[in-house]
Scaffold this motif. Structure first.
Motif, PDB file in Angstrom:
ATOM      1  N   PRO A  75       0.831  -1.206   0.000  1.00 30.82           N
ATOM      2  CA  PRO A  75       0.000   0.000   0.000  1.00 30.82           C
ATOM      3  C   PRO A  75       0.868   1.260   0.000  1.00 30.82           C
ATOM      4  CG  PRO A  75      -0.092  -1.110   2.133  1.00 30.82           C
ATOM      5  CD  PRO A  75       0.701  -1.987   1.219  1.00 30.82           C
ATOM      6  N   THR A  76       0.377   2.287  -0.665  1.00 30.41           N
ATOM      7  CA  THR A  76       1.100   3.561  -0.668  1.00 30.41           C
ATOM      8  C   THR A  76       0.315   4.547   0.177  1.00 30.41           C
ATOM      9  OG1 THR A  76      -0.029   4.174  -2.706  1.00 30.41           O
ATOM     10  CG2 THR A  76       2.167   3.220  -2.930  1.00 30.41           C
ATOM     11  N   GLY A  77       1.027   5.296   0.972  1.00 28.12           N
ATOM     12  CA  GLY A  77       0.387   6.292   1.826  1.00 28.12           C
ATOM     13  C   GLY A  77       1.032   7.639   1.596  1.00 28.12           C
ATOM     14  N   GLU A  78       0.740   8.569   2.504  1.00 31.00           N
ATOM     15  CA  GLU A  78       1.305   9.911   2.381  1.00 31.00           C
ATOM     16  C   GLU A  78       2.832   9.870   2.511  1.00 31.00           C
ATOM     17  OE1 GLU A  78       0.521  14.049   4.650  1.00 31.00           O
ATOM     18  OE2 GLU A  78      -1.251  12.915   4.004  1.00 31.00           O
ATOM     19  N   LYS A  79       3.320   9.111   3.514  1.00 30.23           N
ATOM     20  CA  LYS A  79       4.767   8.902   3.650  1.00 30.23           C
ATOM     21  C   LYS A  79       5.034   7.461   3.234  1.00 30.23           C
ATOM     22  CE  LYS A  79       8.648   9.790   6.602  1.00 30.23           C
ATOM     23  NZ  LYS A  79       9.604   8.903   6.873  1.00 30.23           N
ATOM     24  N   PRO A  80       5.637   7.258   2.061  1.00 31.17           N
ATOM     25  CA  PRO A  80       5.806   5.888   1.558  1.00 31.17           C
ATOM     26  C   PRO A  80       6.636   5.019   2.508  1.00 31.17           C
ATOM     27  CG  PRO A  80       6.533   7.517  -0.074  1.00 31.17           C
ATOM     28  CD  PRO A  80       6.213   8.258   1.179  1.00 31.17           C
ATOM     29  N   THR A  81       6.218   3.769   2.642  1.00 26.68           N
ATOM     30  CA  THR A  81       6.940   2.815   3.473  1.00 26.68           C
ATOM     31  C   THR A  81       8.164   2.306   2.711  1.00 26.68           C
ATOM     32  OG1 THR A  81       5.713   0.949   2.583  1.00 26.68           O
ATOM     33  CG2 THR A  81       4.783   2.024   4.553  1.00 26.68           C
ATOM     34  N   ILE A  82       9.043   1.630   3.422  1.00 24.92           N
ATOM     35  CA  ILE A  82      10.191   0.994   2.770  1.00 24.92           C
ATOM     36  C   ILE A  82       9.690   0.023   1.704  1.00 24.92           C
ATOM     37  CG2 ILE A  82      12.072  -0.662   3.156  1.00 24.92           C
ATOM     38  CD1 ILE A  82      12.559   0.819   5.848  1.00 24.92           C
ATOM     39  N   ALA A  83       8.661  -0.754   2.031  1.00 24.36           N
ATOM     40  CA  ALA A  83       8.116  -1.718   1.067  1.00 24.36           C
ATOM     41  C   ALA A  83       7.625  -1.013  -0.196  1.00 24.36           C
ATOM     42  CB  ALA A  83       6.974  -2.513   1.698  1.00 24.36           C
ATOM     43  N   ALA A  84       6.882   0.084  -0.024  1.00 23.88           N
ATOM     44  CA  ALA A  84       6.340   0.804  -1.181  1.00 23.88           C
ATOM     45  C   ALA A  84       7.465   1.404  -2.026  1.00 23.88           C
ATOM     46  CB  ALA A  84       5.376   1.899  -0.723  1.00 23.88           C
ATOM     47  N   LEU A  85       8.508   1.926  -1.377  1.00 22.59           N
ATOM     48  CA  LEU A  85       9.628   2.501  -2.115  1.00 22.59           C
ATOM     49  C   LEU A  85      10.425   1.419  -2.844  1.00 22.59           C
ATOM     50  CD1 LEU A  85      10.811   5.221   0.411  1.00 22.59           C
ATOM     51  CD2 LEU A  85       9.825   5.618  -1.857  1.00 22.59           C
ATOM     52  N   HIS A  86      10.716   0.308  -2.162  1.00 20.51           N
ATOM     53  CA  HIS A  86      11.415  -0.794  -2.831  1.00 20.51           C
ATOM     54  C   HIS A  86      10.618  -1.241  -4.051  1.00 20.51           C
ATOM     55  CE1 HIS A  86      14.016  -2.389   0.798  1.00 20.51           C
ATOM     56  NE2 HIS A  86      14.390  -1.189   0.374  1.00 20.51           N
ATOM     57  N   TYR A  87       9.303  -1.408  -3.862  1.00 12.93           N
ATOM     58  CA  TYR A  87       8.455  -1.870  -4.972  1.00 12.93           C
ATOM     59  C   TYR A  87       8.529  -0.890  -6.142  1.00 12.93           C
ATOM     60  CZ  TYR A  87       4.494  -3.285  -7.726  1.00 12.93           C
ATOM     61  OH  TYR A  87       3.705  -3.681  -8.773  1.00 12.93           O
ATOM     62  N   PHE A  89      19.972   2.528  -1.206  1.00 10.87           N
ATOM     63  CA  PHE A  89      20.358   3.922  -0.945  1.00 10.87           C
ATOM     64  C   PHE A  89      19.252   4.898  -1.346  1.00 10.87           C
ATOM     65  CE2 PHE A  89      22.117   8.062  -2.084  1.00 10.87           C
ATOM     66  CZ  PHE A  89      22.529   8.455  -0.819  1.00 10.87           C
ATOM     67  N   GLU A  90      18.641   4.699  -2.520  1.00 11.77           N
ATOM     68  CA  GLU A  90      17.573   5.622  -2.939  1.00 11.77           C
ATOM     69  C   GLU A  90      16.415   5.608  -1.956  1.00 11.77           C
ATOM     70  OE1 GLU A  90      16.446   5.789  -7.128  1.00 11.77           O
ATOM     71  OE2 GLU A  90      18.415   4.970  -7.641  1.00 11.77           O
ATOM     72  N   THR A  91      16.089   4.439  -1.406  1.00  6.12           N
ATOM     73  CA  THR A  91      15.035   4.352  -0.392  1.00  6.12           C
ATOM     74  C   THR A  91      15.421   5.187   0.826  1.00  6.12           C
ATOM     75  OG1 THR A  91      14.355   2.160  -1.145  1.00  6.12           O
ATOM     76  CG2 THR A  91      13.767   2.759   1.109  1.00  6.12           C
ATOM     77  N   HIS A  92      16.647   5.011   1.303  1.00  2.00           N
ATOM     78  CA  HIS A  92      17.150   5.790   2.445  1.00  2.00           C
ATOM     79  C   HIS A  92      17.094   7.288   2.124  1.00  2.00           C
ATOM     80  CE1 HIS A  92      19.879   7.226   5.579  1.00  2.00           C
ATOM     81  NE2 HIS A  92      20.630   7.760   4.638  1.00  2.00           N
ATOM     82  N   ALA A  93      17.603   7.665   0.953  1.00  2.00           N
ATOM     83  CA  ALA A  93      17.662   9.082   0.567  1.00  2.00           C
ATOM     84  C   ALA A  93      16.267   9.700   0.504  1.00  2.00           C
ATOM     85  CB  ALA A  93      18.379   9.230  -0.778  1.00  2.00           C
ATOM     86  N   LEU A  94      15.325   9.005  -0.122  1.00  2.00           N
ATOM     87  CA  LEU A  94      13.959   9.526  -0.246  1.00  2.00           C
ATOM     88  C   LEU A  94      13.297   9.687   1.120  1.00  2.00           C
ATOM     89  CD1 LEU A  94      12.890   7.492  -3.402  1.00  2.00           C
ATOM     90  CD2 LEU A  94      13.190   9.981  -3.275  1.00  2.00           C
ATOM     91  N   ARG A  95      13.551   8.750   2.021  1.00  2.00           N
ATOM     92  CA  ARG A  95      12.944   8.833   3.357  1.00  2.00           C
ATOM     93  C   ARG A  95      13.606   9.909   4.219  1.00  2.00           C
ATOM     94  NH1 ARG A  95       9.616   4.693   5.199  1.00  2.00           N
ATOM     95  NH2 ARG A  95      10.496   4.771   7.287  1.00  2.00           N
ATOM     96  N   GLN A  96      14.878  10.222   3.953  1.00  2.00           N
ATOM     97  CA  GLN A  96      15.608  11.202   4.764  1.00  2.00           C
ATOM     98  C   GLN A  96      15.688  12.587   4.122  1.00  2.00           C
ATOM     99  OE1 GLN A  96      16.538  10.367   7.864  1.00  2.00           O
ATOM    100  NE2 GLN A  96      15.644   8.374   7.399  1.00  2.00           N
ATOM    101  N   GLY A  97      15.134  12.738   2.904  1.00  2.00           N
ATOM    102  CA  GLY A  97      15.185  14.025   2.233  1.00  2.00           C
ATOM    103  C   GLY A  97      16.564  14.351   1.674  1.00  2.00           C
ATOM    104  N   ILE A  98      17.319  13.315   1.319  1.00  3.07           N
ATOM    105  CA  ILE A  98      18.662  13.480   0.745  1.00  3.07           C
ATOM    106  C   ILE A  98      18.548  13.319  -0.770  1.00  3.07           C
ATOM    107  CG2 ILE A  98      20.990  12.457   0.631  1.00  3.07           C
ATOM    108  CD1 ILE A  98      20.428  11.293   3.458  1.00  3.07           C
ATOM    109  N   ASP A  99      19.371  14.043  -1.513  1.00  2.03           N
ATOM    110  CA  ASP A  99      19.411  13.887  -2.973  1.00  2.03           C
ATOM    111  C   ASP A  99      19.946  12.490  -3.296  1.00  2.03           C
ATOM    112  OD1 ASP A  99      19.905  13.915  -5.694  1.00  2.03           O
ATOM    113  OD2 ASP A  99      21.144  15.726  -5.667  1.00  2.03           O
TER     114      ASP A  99
END
Length: 136
Positions: A28-40, A57-67
């Motif tokens: 499921p996708t929500g307002e703040k995407p989960t690790i599962a949703a981002l990996h998918y 890394f992209e999952t980490h970056a997206l969740r932390q607001g890093i480029d």
């Protein structure tokens, strides 16, 4: 500085033994995407287009607001070991196998598919399972 990697080559990560999903499901996708949703999303939008390291890394970056293209942040992230895709909720909860090609790029394989059965039986690639959610 030593860098760690989560990449596998010519390896198929099968779903966890205790995975509850009989059929692969999109997380499921929500307002703040989960690790599962981002990996998918990262893997499904570009099959065999990213390595495991790219996805992690992209999952980490997206969740932390890093480029996601910040090379220094990526190097710092991989300066210590990171969990590989065996720990991804995709294989533990949502019924997705993760195929790594010879170059380490990844694609999703639905557990109920003929493609999954073929890969799971292929002696030409290494096999491992997604991590269990609970201890045996």
């Amino acid at each position: 500085m030593a860098t760690h990697t989560t990449n596998y080559r010519s390896t198929f990560i099968e779903v966890a033994e205790d995975c509850p999903a009989e059929h692969a499901e999109e997380p499921p996708t929500g307002e703040k995407p989960t690790i599962a949703a981002l990996h998918y999303r990262l893997i499904a939008e570009n099959p065999y287009g990213r390595t495991s390291d790219d996805v992690v890394f992209e999952t980490h970056a997206l969740r932390q607001g890093i480029d996601p293209d910040d090379a220094a942040a990526r190097e710092a992230f991989f300066a210590k070991g990171q969990p590989c895709l065996r720990s991804s909720p995709l294989g533990k909860r949502y019924g997705w196998g993760i195929d790594h090609d010879a170059d380490g790029r990844v694609a999703l394989v639905a557990r109920e598919s003929d493609d999954y059965a073929m890969r799971a039986a292929d002696p030409a690639v290494a096999h491992t399972k997604a991590m269990r959610s609970r201890r045996a």
